[in-house]
Design a protein around this motif. Structure first.
Motif, PDB file in Angstrom:
ATOM      1  N   ASN A  83       0.724  -1.300  -0.100  1.00  0.00           N
ATOM      2  CA  ASN A  83       0.124   0.044   0.102  1.00  0.00           C
ATOM      3  C   ASN A  83       0.723   1.193  -0.120  1.00  0.00           C
ATOM      4  O   ASN A  83       0.487   2.322  -0.608  1.00  0.00           O
ATOM      5  CB  ASN A  83      -0.723   0.050   1.061  1.00  0.00           C
ATOM      6  CG  ASN A  83      -2.061  -0.907   1.051  1.00  0.00           C
ATOM      7  OD1 ASN A  83      -2.672  -1.087   0.044  1.00  0.00           O
ATOM      8  ND2 ASN A  83      -2.605  -1.604   2.141  1.00  0.00           N
ATOM      9  N   TYR A  84       2.073   1.292   0.591  1.00  0.00           N
ATOM     10  CA  TYR A  84       2.852   2.500   0.777  1.00  0.00           C
ATOM     11  C   TYR A  84       3.921   2.604  -0.038  1.00  0.00           C
ATOM     12  O   TYR A  84       4.638   3.687   0.047  1.00  0.00           O
ATOM     13  CB  TYR A  84       3.251   2.679   2.256  1.00  0.00           C
ATOM     14  CG  TYR A  84       2.043   2.910   3.252  1.00  0.00           C
ATOM     15  CD1 TYR A  84       1.655   4.268   3.246  1.00  0.00           C
ATOM     16  CD2 TYR A  84       1.304   2.176   3.758  1.00  0.00           C
ATOM     17  CE1 TYR A  84       0.257   4.621   4.067  1.00  0.00           C
ATOM     18  CE2 TYR A  84       0.093   2.285   4.679  1.00  0.00           C
ATOM     19  CZ  TYR A  84      -0.441   3.662   4.842  1.00  0.00           C
ATOM     20  OH  TYR A  84      -1.302   3.846   5.372  1.00  0.00           O
ATOM     21  N   ALA A  85       4.610   1.511  -0.440  1.00  0.00           N
ATOM     22  CA  ALA A  85       5.873   1.657  -1.161  1.00  0.00           C
ATOM     23  C   ALA A  85       5.965   2.475  -2.464  1.00  0.00           C
ATOM     24  O   ALA A  85       6.784   3.169  -2.672  1.00  0.00           O
ATOM     25  CB  ALA A  85       6.443   0.228  -1.641  1.00  0.00           C
ATOM     26  N   GLY A  86       4.902   2.627  -3.120  1.00  0.00           N
ATOM     27  CA  GLY A  86       4.735   3.519  -4.131  1.00  0.00           C
ATOM     28  C   GLY A  86       4.496   4.976  -3.810  1.00  0.00           C
ATOM     29  O   GLY A  86       4.256   5.803  -4.784  1.00  0.00           O
ATOM     30  N   ARG A  87       3.973   5.247  -2.721  1.00  0.00           N
ATOM     31  CA  ARG A  87       3.455   6.615  -2.276  1.00  0.00           C
ATOM     32  C   ARG A  87       4.481   7.554  -1.801  1.00  0.00           C
ATOM     33  O   ARG A  87       5.407   7.100  -1.073  1.00  0.00           O
ATOM     34  CB  ARG A  87       2.322   6.391  -1.198  1.00  0.00           C
ATOM     35  CG  ARG A  87       1.131   5.713  -1.631  1.00  0.00           C
ATOM     36  CD  ARG A  87       0.215   5.912  -0.411  1.00  0.00           C
ATOM     37  NE  ARG A  87      -1.171   4.961  -0.619  1.00  0.00           N
ATOM     38  CZ  ARG A  87      -1.833   4.777   0.297  1.00  0.00           C
ATOM     39  NH1 ARG A  87      -1.937   5.696   1.353  1.00  0.00           N
ATOM     40  NH2 ARG A  87      -2.940   3.966   0.270  1.00  0.00           N
ATOM     41  N   PRO A  88       4.426   8.912  -1.973  1.00  0.00           N
ATOM     42  CA  PRO A  88       5.290   9.791  -1.294  1.00  0.00           C
ATOM     43  C   PRO A  88       4.926   9.690   0.296  1.00  0.00           C
ATOM     44  O   PRO A  88       3.670   9.790   0.518  1.00  0.00           O
ATOM     45  CB  PRO A  88       5.044  11.063  -2.231  1.00  0.00           C
ATOM     46  CG  PRO A  88       3.583  10.754  -2.664  1.00  0.00           C
ATOM     47  CD  PRO A  88       3.541   9.563  -2.979  1.00  0.00           C
ATOM     48  N   MET A  89       5.819   9.771   0.898  1.00  0.00           N
ATOM     49  CA  MET A  89       5.796   9.850   2.369  1.00  0.00           C
ATOM     50  C   MET A  89       6.224  11.266   3.014  1.00  0.00           C
ATOM     51  O   MET A  89       7.208  11.438   3.266  1.00  0.00           O
ATOM     52  CB  MET A  89       6.462   8.780   3.215  1.00  0.00           C
ATOM     53  CG  MET A  89       6.283   8.517   4.519  1.00  0.00           C
ATOM     54  SD  MET A  89       4.564   8.194   5.086  1.00  0.00           S
ATOM     55  CE  MET A  89       4.455   6.360   4.650  1.00  0.00           C
ATOM     56  N   SER A  90       5.243  12.115   3.404  1.00  0.00           N
ATOM     57  CA  SER A  90       5.637  13.430   3.737  1.00  0.00           C
ATOM     58  C   SER A  90       5.116  13.281   5.293  1.00  0.00           C
ATOM     59  O   SER A  90       4.810  12.137   5.916  1.00  0.00           O
ATOM     60  CB  SER A  90       4.563  14.557   3.051  1.00  0.00           C
ATOM     61  OG  SER A  90       3.252  14.029   3.315  1.00  0.00           O
ATOM     62  N   TRP A  91       5.610  14.396   5.921  1.00  0.00           N
ATOM     63  CA  TRP A  91       5.423  14.462   7.380  1.00  0.00           C
ATOM     64  C   TRP A  91       4.074  14.306   7.818  1.00  0.00           C
ATOM     65  O   TRP A  91       3.637  13.514   8.864  1.00  0.00           O
ATOM     66  CB  TRP A  91       6.057  15.778   8.124  1.00  0.00           C
ATOM     67  CG  TRP A  91       7.662  15.526   8.092  1.00  0.00           C
ATOM     68  CD1 TRP A  91       8.439  16.492   7.340  1.00  0.00           C
ATOM     69  CD2 TRP A  91       8.367  14.793   8.990  1.00  0.00           C
ATOM     70  NE1 TRP A  91       9.876  16.032   7.720  1.00  0.00           N
ATOM     71  CE2 TRP A  91       9.686  15.135   8.567  1.00  0.00           C
ATOM     72  CE3 TRP A  91       8.168  14.044   9.902  1.00  0.00           C
ATOM     73  CZ2 TRP A  91      10.818  14.623   9.273  1.00  0.00           C
ATOM     74  CZ3 TRP A  91       9.173  13.434  10.637  1.00  0.00           C
ATOM     75  CH2 TRP A  91      10.475  13.873  10.477  1.00  0.00           C
ATOM     76  N   SER A  92       3.103  14.924   7.121  1.00  0.00           N
ATOM     77  CA  SER A  92       1.756  14.896   7.486  1.00  0.00           C
ATOM     78  C   SER A  92       1.092  13.445   7.059  1.00  0.00           C
ATOM     79  O   SER A  92       0.339  12.954   8.010  1.00  0.00           O
ATOM     80  CB  SER A  92       0.998  15.916   6.325  1.00  0.00           C
ATOM     81  OG  SER A  92       1.086  15.522   4.964  1.00  0.00           O
ATOM     82  N   GLY A  93       1.778  12.849   6.196  1.00  0.00           N
ATOM     83  CA  GLY A  93       1.429  11.607   5.566  1.00  0.00           C
ATOM     84  C   GLY A  93       1.924  10.456   6.621  1.00  0.00           C
ATOM     85  O   GLY A  93       1.102   9.535   7.196  1.00  0.00           O
ATOM     86  N   LEU A  94       3.023  10.841   7.234  1.00  0.00           N
ATOM     87  CA  LEU A  94       3.650   9.915   8.383  1.00  0.00           C
ATOM     88  C   LEU A  94       2.723  10.069   9.573  1.00  0.00           C
ATOM     89  O   LEU A  94       2.610   9.229  10.203  1.00  0.00           O
ATOM     90  CB  LEU A  94       4.962  10.291   8.799  1.00  0.00           C
ATOM     91  CG  LEU A  94       5.871   9.577   9.740  1.00  0.00           C
ATOM     92  CD1 LEU A  94       5.989   8.148   9.125  1.00  0.00           C
ATOM     93  CD2 LEU A  94       7.060   9.979  10.095  1.00  0.00           C
ATOM     94  N   GLY A  95       2.216  11.385   9.918  1.00  0.00           N
ATOM     95  CA  GLY A  95       1.383  11.454  11.015  1.00  0.00           C
ATOM     96  C   GLY A  95       0.146  10.852  10.753  1.00  0.00           C
ATOM     97  O   GLY A  95      -0.296  10.303  11.922  1.00  0.00           O
ATOM     98  N   ALA A  96      -0.564  10.923   9.803  1.00  0.00           N
ATOM     99  CA  ALA A  96      -1.918  10.244   9.472  1.00  0.00           C
ATOM    100  C   ALA A  96      -1.704   8.676   9.645  1.00  0.00           C
ATOM    101  O   ALA A  96      -2.320   7.994  10.057  1.00  0.00           O
ATOM    102  CB  ALA A  96      -2.304  10.441   8.102  1.00  0.00           C
ATOM    103  N   PHE A  97      -0.499   8.249   9.025  1.00  0.00           N
ATOM    104  CA  PHE A  97      -0.300   6.659   9.305  1.00  0.00           C
ATOM    105  C   PHE A  97      -0.177   6.348  10.699  1.00  0.00           C
ATOM    106  O   PHE A  97      -0.847   5.369  11.165  1.00  0.00           O
ATOM    107  CB  PHE A  97       1.258   6.607   8.586  1.00  0.00           C
ATOM    108  CG  PHE A  97       1.855   4.950   8.835  1.00  0.00           C
ATOM    109  CD1 PHE A  97       1.258   4.109   8.064  1.00  0.00           C
ATOM    110  CD2 PHE A  97       2.532   4.744  10.065  1.00  0.00           C
ATOM    111  CE1 PHE A  97       1.611   2.574   8.438  1.00  0.00           C
ATOM    112  CE2 PHE A  97       2.871   3.478  10.175  1.00  0.00           C
ATOM    113  CZ  PHE A  97       2.561   2.318   9.233  1.00  0.00           C
ATOM    114  N   TYR A  98       0.458   6.980  11.519  1.00  0.00           N
ATOM    115  CA  TYR A  98       0.565   6.689  13.039  1.00  0.00           C
ATOM    116  C   TYR A  98      -0.744   6.729  13.802  1.00  0.00           C
ATOM    117  O   TYR A  98      -1.182   6.045  14.522  1.00  0.00           O
ATOM    118  CB  TYR A  98       1.664   7.437  13.634  1.00  0.00           C
ATOM    119  CG  TYR A  98       2.859   6.620  13.398  1.00  0.00           C
ATOM    120  CD1 TYR A  98       3.304   5.215  13.529  1.00  0.00           C
ATOM    121  CD2 TYR A  98       3.992   7.547  12.808  1.00  0.00           C
ATOM    122  CE1 TYR A  98       4.762   5.045  13.409  1.00  0.00           C
ATOM    123  CE2 TYR A  98       5.346   6.803  12.351  1.00  0.00           C
ATOM    124  CZ  TYR A  98       5.670   5.767  12.837  1.00  0.00           C
ATOM    125  OH  TYR A  98       6.724   5.170  12.439  1.00  0.00           O
TER     126      TYR A  98
END
Length: 412
Positions: A83-98
């Motif tokens: 699900n995540y290997a092809g996505r850009p991982m921004s700080w906001s995305g990282l926060g949403a992930f956690y």
């Protein structure tokens, strides 16, 4: 016009990032939860039954089912990287992930741990002093000690914490997906050797690095699902003699690993001679990984078969409910095992043991299905509700209510 174009571009990007649904993953999850139930349902019989071929059969069944936790960890790695290997991982995305993982995993874990802590305090006559209880609960919440099976949730939390760092390593170093497999084995065995010779950890199995080979094998599958199918000798790319040869070789290796590990396990439990050194760890590692891969292949084949749609759907449904089943089933087994059979007849005992499996599964489903559908906030204890079993959308519920009214009017 510019706003409209941006909206179209966003929708196209979302569509391009949308991954193909892989029902075989939920099916494998269903098999894994059946393995968990088998391990727990037969654990008392492994100890209680006297040395005989019957006890050996219980030991072999119990040992075979140990693939379950590595299979769950493999699936965690697969789903995260898929699900995540092809996505850009921004700080906001990282926060949403956690935040998402905190809501879906940690919150139910805390409430379930509290429930098991209170149950254990009542059954074991522990102190009910608030300071003593808070101290115990705080310690157990950190190490999964409120009940033995909760160590797996601690492992999963560790893997979620490590995942963004691993993804960053793969991206920054531009590692190929195939590097995940040797990297997983290297990290796991380095951890095992350090534990054995230096650290002497009290609970090695509660550390995620114990299962890192399974996690990164799943990561490889998530990044290269078609290549993994080709490994297994199944899928579009594996038709012909080459695919059949790979499948036969994989099956032969799996049978050899299973036979060797089960033989060692039965001999150990029966007081027989067992090989020294690292053979148990090697056997467990190879057996669980090979079993996970073979079962994944079987799930893919089952999902593609037209005559097996109902079993495939049942396994997928079980997989969707597996987290809730994992959390609550030990409570029902605990109640069940407090009422052993009055008769000492072997047949009665074996039926009672099998009944524990059926009771734990059935009672778990009887709690989960109505709770997910009708109890607001049930996710706080039971985990997120699968879409199929969650609350019905408002429009669907209104349509069903209207249909009921029409039926009642037609029959009056």
């Amino acid at each position: 016009m510019a706003d409209l174009q941006r909206t179209i571009d966003a929708k196209e990007a979302a569509a391009s990032n949308r991954k193909e649904r892989l029902p075989e993953l939920e099916m494998l999850r269903g098999l894994a939860i059946l393995g968990v139930l088998t391990v727990h349902a037969t654990s008392s019989a492994v100890v209680a039954v006297q040395n005989s071929w019957v006890r050996d059969a219980y030991v072999a069944l119990n040992a075979f089912s140990l693939f379950c936790v590595p299979a769950f960890i493999f699936l965690t790695g697969f789903v995260l990287f898929y699900n995540y290997a092809g996505r850009p991982m921004s700080w906001s995305g990282l926060g949403a992930f956690y935040v998402k993982r905190l809501k879906q995993l940690v919150v139910p874990y805390i409430w379930v741990s509290l429930g098991y802590e209170l149950a254990a305090s009542a059954l074991k006559h522990r102190s009910w002093e608030p300071s003593d209880m808070l101290g115990r609960f705080g310690k157990h919440a950190l190490n999964g000690g409120a009940y033995p099976h909760l160590y797996y949730v601690i492992i999963t939390i560790q893997l979620y914490a490590l995942f963004p760092l691993l993804l960053l390593v793969f991206r920054k170093l531009r590692l190929p997906a195939a590097a995940a497999v040797p990297l997983g084995f290297a990290v796991q065995w380095a951890f095992y050797l350090l534990h054995l010779n230096v650290w002497h950890l009290e609970a090695k199995g509660s550390w995620s690095l114990t299962y890192f080979a399974a996690f990164l094998l799943g990561a490889y599958g998530g990044m290269r699902p078609n290549a993994l199918k080709s490994w297994l000798g199944i899928g579009e790319q594996s038709r012909g003699r080459g695919g059949k040869l790979r499948f036969a070789l994989g099956a032969a290796l799996w049978l050899a690993a299973a036979a060797g590990f089960l033989r060692m396990h039965v001999a150990y439990r029966s007081g027989g001679a067992v090989p020294e050194g690292y053979w148990f760890e090697i056997g467990y590692n190879l057996f669980t990984l090979m079993t996970t891969l073979m079962l994944l292949g079987a799930c893919i084949q089952l999902g593609n078969g037209r005559k097996a749609r109902k079993p495939a759907a049942a396994l997928a449904d079980l997989g969707a409910l597996s987290f809730g089943i994992y959390l609550v089933h030990p409570f029902f087994l605990l109640l069940y095992h407090r009422h052993p059979p009055a008769s000492a007849t072997p047949l009665i005992y074996h039926l009672w043991t099998a009944g524990g499996f059926v009771f734990a599964l059935g009672a778990s489903l009887l709690v989960l299905l109505p709770a997910h559908r009708y109890v607001p906030g049930a996710w706080l204890v039971l985990g997120p509700a699968p879409a199929k079993f969650g609350p019905k959308p408002k429009a669907e519920a209104e349509e069903e209510a209207a249909a009921d009214v029409r039926l009642q009017e037609a029959t009056e």
